[in-house]
Design an enzyme around this catalytic site. Sequence first.
Site, PDB file in Angstrom:
ATOM      1  N   HIS A 230      -1.605  16.168  12.096  1.00 43.59           N
ATOM      2  CA  HIS A 230      -1.843  15.080  11.149  1.00 43.59           C
ATOM      3  C   HIS A 230      -2.961  15.453  10.183  1.00 43.59           C
ATOM      4  CE1 HIS A 230       0.136  13.187  14.577  1.00 43.59           C
ATOM      5  NE2 HIS A 230       0.546  12.238  13.756  1.00 43.59           N
TER       6      HIS A 230
ATOM      7  N   LYS B  37       6.341  18.301  14.319  1.00 43.19           N
ATOM      8  CA  LYS B  37       6.007  17.096  13.562  1.00 43.19           C
ATOM      9  C   LYS B  37       4.795  17.374  12.674  1.00 43.19           C
ATOM     10  CE  LYS B  37       4.371  12.326  13.778  1.00 43.19           C
ATOM     11  NZ  LYS B  37       3.826  11.239  14.609  1.00 43.19           N
TER      12      LYS B  37
ATOM     13  N   ASP C 256      15.106  -3.398 -22.148  1.00 42.70           N
ATOM     14  CA  ASP C 256      14.218  -4.535 -21.921  1.00 42.70           C
ATOM     15  C   ASP C 256      14.501  -5.700 -22.864  1.00 42.70           C
ATOM     16  OD1 ASP C 256      12.650  -3.931 -19.746  1.00 42.70           O
ATOM     17  OD2 ASP C 256      11.119  -2.897 -20.911  1.00 42.70           O
TER      18      ASP C 256
END
Length: 534
Positions: A147, A174, A356
């Site tokens: 991590h 991971k 728009d």
Amino acid sequence: MAAISNVTAAATSPVMEQSGRVSRNSTLICVPTIAGSVDEMLVDMQKAKLSGADLVEIRLDCLKSFSPRQDLDSLIGGCPLPTLLTYRPKWEGGQYDGDETTRLETLRLAMDLGADYVDVELQVAHEFNNSIQGKKPDGFKLIVSSHNYQNTPSVEDLGNLVAQIQATGADIVKIATTAVDISDVARIFQITVHSQVPIIGLVMGERGLISRVLCPKFGGYLTFGTLEAGVVSAPGQPTIKDLLDLYNFRFIGPDTKVFGIIGKPVGHSKSPILYNGAFKSVGFNGVYVHLLVDDVPSFLQTYSSTDFAGFSVTIPHKEASVRCCDAVDPIAKEIGAVNCVIRNPSDGKIHGYNSDYVGAISSIENGLRGLVNFDNGADSPLANKLFVVIGAGGAGKALAYGAKAKGARIVIANRTYERAKEVADIVGGHAISLAELDNFCPENGMVLANTTSIGMQPKVDETPISKDVLGCYALVFDAVYTPKITRLLREAEEAGAKTVSGLEMFIGQAYEQYERFTGLPAPKELFRQILSKY
């Protein structure tokens, strides 16, 4: 900077056409349980099962009291789904702050008691493997994780990290990093799609959301989805409900086209609800995501694959996006802003459009027709009306251009007068500062259009203009649609003005964008049905 250019084949998540329907991918959805007691975790496990999860992550470090053998027996034995056991220490972003030997012994015990997966941090993976002497139960898989809560390393460094994790004997790699910019996610995608081993590659934070949603496209082994919004085990996790119902996660695969809304902020946008609902209804193989973008040129350059096929553009990037396009529609070029960019599937070139003003102006005209008498010879009830636009950004310019084309007289009000003057000169109108607007009432029956984000969630108590002067206006339009009824619209109605919600502009501009995205007719009635629920 790594770029995603024509990466379309995932390593472990095949998606095939079967009778015209895309088959389910193999990427798993894991629900983390982070409750403070075993009983609460057991309840959450049942909820995870009912919600459609594939497995449950049991975060042992979240338990306020913990008796390893007894509680592990209860948690593993009582879980209706496969289990992933994690006992995250503080030094890796978790809550455990005790003895390391005890922590690893607990994870070994979890493995022996029938856990399907155990997550062990890279820093202690060799120690864990040595302690079990490579002996693992049949069907058990060891996840070795790393991590990074600061940033996302280079592709080269990430590749080295994968090799380092593999060398520990991991069954599954991971890697969780942090997105400083949304372009960081591309590096994780590159690592994931080329990995020769099962890999979980996720990028934390709001800018990393696409790593969690699009991982099946790039062959990710699993993603995490929470039971409740905001109750997360890592920053940026979506809910399992959003993964399954909003993003149609099960059917995202290598050939899925990616669309999204580019903005800052962007999390409030209902565009993913609208487009994903429509994609699903017609069986279109696409997914539409929130894209928190800081730098549009960097984003478009990084995600240069034709699989990243088209984007809506919102505040504050409409004008900057013009400069990123290889070609710009003449109307959008005249306005100086685009709200839709399409990547040509044959050569990857980017084309910019502006829809728009069409949705907004038509909804304002419809509102006026129910209010005022106008010359039957006029094409529009806006003809010769004084049209006051709040905001001098891309949306402001678009509405000013559209109203001018209908014969209205234009006034631009902006916090910075110089910017208002610049836009007013372009469209042939007049400029005032936003401060002057509270005393601006040269005539009654004017039209007011707010094109700024003032009053948008979460700052719903804000309004761009004093209620005292709203009586001068026949109609007030607010481009903000979250909330649907803003303070500006509420006070305008109290002052006797007709009001038009930004939802009308949103739906109107979405028709054209959908057709450009898909090449299919816009399902207009479906759009309204979808949005009526929110």
